[in-house]
Design a protein around this motif. Structure first.
Motif, PDB file in Angstrom:
ATOM      1  N   MET A 195       0.844  -1.203   0.000  1.00  0.00           N
ATOM      2  CA  MET A 195       0.000   0.000   0.000  1.00  0.00           C
ATOM      3  C   MET A 195       0.874   1.245   0.000  1.00  0.00           C
ATOM      4  SD  MET A 195      -2.875   1.243   2.692  1.00  0.00           S
ATOM      5  CE  MET A 195      -3.988  -0.112   2.444  1.00  0.00           C
ATOM      6  N   ALA A 196       0.499   2.159  -0.827  1.00  0.00           N
ATOM      7  CA  ALA A 196       1.343   3.333  -0.981  1.00  0.00           C
ATOM      8  C   ALA A 196       0.901   4.492  -0.094  1.00  0.00           C
ATOM      9  CB  ALA A 196       1.341   3.760  -2.447  1.00  0.00           C
ATOM     10  N   ILE A 197       0.099   4.221   0.918  1.00  0.00           N
ATOM     11  CA  ILE A 197      -0.320   5.317   1.791  1.00  0.00           C
ATOM     12  C   ILE A 197       0.696   5.459   2.907  1.00  0.00           C
ATOM     13  CG2 ILE A 197      -2.091   6.104   3.389  1.00  0.00           C
ATOM     14  CD1 ILE A 197      -4.148   4.679   1.698  1.00  0.00           C
ATOM     15  N   GLU A 198       1.340   6.611   2.934  1.00  0.00           N
ATOM     16  CA  GLU A 198       2.320   6.887   3.969  1.00  0.00           C
ATOM     17  C   GLU A 198       1.634   7.544   5.160  1.00  0.00           C
ATOM     18  OE1 GLU A 198       5.646   6.149   3.858  1.00  0.00           O
ATOM     19  OE2 GLU A 198       5.097   5.047   2.047  1.00  0.00           O
ATOM     20  N   GLY A 199       2.358   7.607   6.249  1.00  0.00           N
ATOM     21  CA  GLY A 199       1.794   8.215   7.451  1.00  0.00           C
ATOM     22  C   GLY A 199       1.444   9.681   7.246  1.00  0.00           C
ATOM     23  N   ILE A 200       2.267  10.390   6.489  1.00  0.00           N
ATOM     24  CA  ILE A 200       2.013  11.815   6.296  1.00  0.00           C
ATOM     25  C   ILE A 200       0.698  12.033   5.560  1.00  0.00           C
ATOM     26  CG2 ILE A 200       3.322  11.871   4.133  1.00  0.00           C
ATOM     27  CD1 ILE A 200       3.098  14.666   6.745  1.00  0.00           C
ATOM     28  N   ASP A 201       0.316  11.055   4.750  1.00  0.00           N
ATOM     29  CA  ASP A 201      -0.950  11.183   4.040  1.00  0.00           C
ATOM     30  C   ASP A 201      -2.123  11.081   5.008  1.00  0.00           C
ATOM     31  OD1 ASP A 201       0.566  11.258   1.713  1.00  0.00           O
ATOM     32  OD2 ASP A 201       0.547   9.088   1.554  1.00  0.00           O
ATOM     33  N   LEU A 202      -2.019  10.142   5.923  1.00  0.00           N
ATOM     34  CA  LEU A 202      -3.082   9.994   6.917  1.00  0.00           C
ATOM     35  C   LEU A 202      -3.201  11.268   7.749  1.00  0.00           C
ATOM     36  CD1 LEU A 202      -5.075   7.919   8.126  1.00  0.00           C
ATOM     37  CD2 LEU A 202      -3.349   7.438   9.834  1.00  0.00           C
ATOM     38  N   ILE A 203      -2.065  11.820   8.122  1.00  0.00           N
ATOM     39  CA  ILE A 203      -2.076  13.055   8.909  1.00  0.00           C
ATOM     40  C   ILE A 203      -2.750  14.174   8.126  1.00  0.00           C
ATOM     41  CG2 ILE A 203      -0.612  14.835   9.923  1.00  0.00           C
ATOM     42  CD1 ILE A 203       1.437  12.700  10.532  1.00  0.00           C
ATOM     43  N   LYS A 204      -2.392  14.315   6.880  1.00  0.00           N
ATOM     44  CA  LYS A 204      -2.935  15.413   6.082  1.00  0.00           C
ATOM     45  C   LYS A 204      -4.441  15.231   5.878  1.00  0.00           C
ATOM     46  CE  LYS A 204       0.623  17.877   3.621  1.00  0.00           C
ATOM     47  NZ  LYS A 204       0.325  19.091   4.371  1.00  0.00           N
ATOM     48  N   ALA A 205      -4.835  13.989   5.631  1.00  0.00           N
ATOM     49  CA  ALA A 205      -6.265  13.735   5.462  1.00  0.00           C
ATOM     50  C   ALA A 205      -7.044  14.122   6.714  1.00  0.00           C
ATOM     51  CB  ALA A 205      -6.487  12.257   5.120  1.00  0.00           C
ATOM     52  N   ALA A 206      -6.512  13.735   7.877  1.00  0.00           N
ATOM     53  CA  ALA A 206      -7.183  14.074   9.131  1.00  0.00           C
ATOM     54  C   ALA A 206      -7.208  15.586   9.326  1.00  0.00           C
ATOM     55  CB  ALA A 206      -6.469  13.404  10.302  1.00  0.00           C
ATOM     56  N   ALA A 207      -6.111  16.254   8.972  1.00  0.00           N
ATOM     57  CA  ALA A 207      -6.056  17.703   9.135  1.00  0.00           C
ATOM     58  C   ALA A 207      -7.089  18.394   8.240  1.00  0.00           C
ATOM     59  CB  ALA A 207      -4.651  18.208   8.817  1.00  0.00           C
TER      60      ALA A 207
END
Lengths: 82, 82, 82, 82, 82, 82, 82, 82, 82, 82, 82, 82, 82, 82
Positions: I1-13
């Motif tokens: 899966m190409a979802i990095e942690g920074i992506d999850l953070i940005k999505a939540a933000a």
């Protein structure tokens, strides 16, 4: 897994029946209460018109009851016919 | 997994019964309270019509009660018949 | 996994019992409060009718209580009979 | 996985107990507040009827309390008996 | 996975305790506020009855408090006994 | 997976603490506002009774505060003792 | 997976802090607004009692503020101490 | 999976910050509006007390603002310090 | 899966920013409407005080606006700084 | 799976934009309606002040509109800049 | 799985468009109704000012409409531009 | 799995259409009801202005209808164009 | 898995139809009730204008009905055309 | 897994039917109650117009009923035709 499609359908139907009747009882219950409250108030002020007011109250409540009965019908259909 | 389809159906039916009765008690409970409140007010103003007003109150509440009874019926059906 | 179907059913029944009683206490609680409030108001204005008004209040509250009792019945059935 | 069926049941029962008591405290709390508010108002206007009004308030609140007690009973049953 | 059944139970119990106390504080908080508000109003109009009204206010609030205490009891039971 | 059962418990406890205090602040906050509002109104009409009314306001608010304090206690228990 | 238990705990604590402070600001914010509104109304009618009314307003708001401060405390504890 | 624990924490913190500030703006916004509305009404009736009423309005709003500021503080802490 | 942690953070933000601004616009919007409504009413009754009342309205709205601006700040921080 | 992190971010941003603008239109819409309603009422009573009242209405609505514009800005930023 | 990232983005955008327009129609719809209701009332009392009141109503509604139009714009952008 | 990305998009669009039209009918429905109610009241008091009031009612309702039509447009676009 | 994309689309469409019609019936139902209530009140006061008032009521309700019809149209499109 | 696509569709349709009828009964139920309440009040004041008022009440309720019937139609279509 032993869950067949018909089980999923039945589960949704039963949950739907609960939601339909539960939500569907709120509106008529409150609405009929409004009618009954005003009828009591009016009879208290004008008791010699009690028969007329009781009849009006019942007619008004009967119409309001109708959506509750629709909910009952849908819930019963979801339980037995579907 | 030992969960059969009938288990899922029963779980949905029991959860649905809880929702149906829980939500279905809100409307009639509030509505009947409105009727009773106005009946007390009217009797306090016009006590010699107490019998008439009590009768009107009970009739008005009985109709409002009906949707609560529908909810009870649906909940019981979900518990025992389904 | 050691979760059998009967466990899922029981879990749903217990959660349903909590929802039924929790939601089912809102309507009667508020409704009976309305009746009691108006009864106090009426007795304060017309104290010589206190017996009549207390009786009317109790009758009105008893009907409103009924949906709360239905909820209790459904919750108890979900706990013990199901 | 070491989660047995009885654990799922207990978890649902405990969550259900919280929901039952939490929601079940809203209705009676507000309803009894209405009764008490009107009783204070009535006593302020008609202090010589304080005993009568306090008695009426307590009776009215006791009935409204009943659904709160039902919730407590269901919550306790969910905690200890189930 | 190192999550045992007792952990799931405890997690549900702690979440349930939070819900029970959080929701259970809404009703009494608002209800007691109504009583206190009307008591202040009544004392402002009829200050020589302040003792009587304060007593009535406290009695009325105490009954309304009861459901809040039930919630506290259920929450404490969920925390320590379960 | 390195998530132990105690972690799940603690997460639930912390989330529960937030819910308990967040919801538990609504009721007392609104209720005490009602008391304070009526006290200001009453003092504005009857300033020579300000001491009596302030005392009544504080007593009434203190009782309403109690459920907020219960919520605080439950939240603190969920944070530190559990 | 590199998610440790402490991470889950911290995530729950931070989410809980947001919920606690967010919900906890509703009650006091509205309640204090009621107090301030009535104080302005009373001062507008009776300006020579402005000092007394401002003091009463501040006392009434301070008590209502308390649950907001409890929420702040719980949120800060969830952020830093836990 | 490249999601580390710190990412989950940060995501929860950012979501929590949004919830805290979003919900936390409702109460003070409405409460301060009540204060300002009554202040305008009072000044319209009693314009020669405008200075006094504006001061009272600002004091009353400042206290009500406090919970909004708490929410801002918690949100900022969730954004930058955590 | 190409979802990095920074992506999850940005999505939540970004989701958090939407929630913060969306909810945060309700309170001030309604509150300022109350202020403006009462100001129009007061000016209609007392037009020669229009300047004073407009000033008071603007001051009262400005304070109420503050929580909306806090929400804007938090949303912008969630968008650009985080 | 072909879902990259940037896709998750964009999905969250677009959902957040919908929530921000949807919720953010409720408050100003209702608040401005209050202002306009009172302005119509005031002009109906005092038509010779129509220009003054229309100006006040527009100023009051403009301030209330601001939070709606903030929501629009945040939504547009979520759509195009992020 | 044949779901690409662009599909997730589009799904979120379409759902967001529905939410934005659905919620965004509540506020203006109710607010404009308030304005129109008061305008009818005022014209009924003061028909010779109908032109002035209709103009004021339309201006007041136009401002309130603006947030609805913002919602429409955001929804259209989510549908076609994104 | 035979679910393509276009299916997910279409499902989201259809669900979004339902939400947009369902929520979007609440505001205008209630708002137009307010306008119509006040128009009936005004005509009952001042029947010789019926033509003027009906026209005003229709204009006021037409503006309020607009957000409902926007919702319809968005829903239709989600159904057919997207 | 035998679930094709078209099945997911149809499921979403049917759920969306239920939501659209269910929510879409709330606004017009309440709004038309307001119109009818005021029309009855007005006819009771001014019976010789019954024809005019009934016509106004019907016109006002017809406009309010429109959003309900839009919901019906969208629901039917979701059922049959999509 | 033995769940076919048609099962998912049927489950969604049955759940949607429950939601449509449950929510769709709230609006008409409350709205018709308003009409009936005002009709009782008006007949109590002006009994010699009972026939006219009953007719008006029934017409007003019939229009309000329409959205409830739409909900019934959609629910029935979801049950049998789809």
């Amino acid at each position: 897994m032993a869950i067949e499609g018909i089980d999923l359908i039945k589960a949704a139907a039963y949950l739907g029946a609960g939601v339909a009747m539960g939500l569907g009882a709120i509106g008529p219950g409150v609405g009929e209460g409004m009618v009954g409250a005003k009828a009591c108030e009016a009879i208290g002020r004008n008791p010699q018109q009690a028969a007329l007011l009781t009849r009006t109250m019942l007619v008004g409540q009967a119409v309001s009851e109708s959506t509750g009965i629709y909910s009952l019908v849908i819930a019963l259909l979801l339980l037995f016919v579907v």
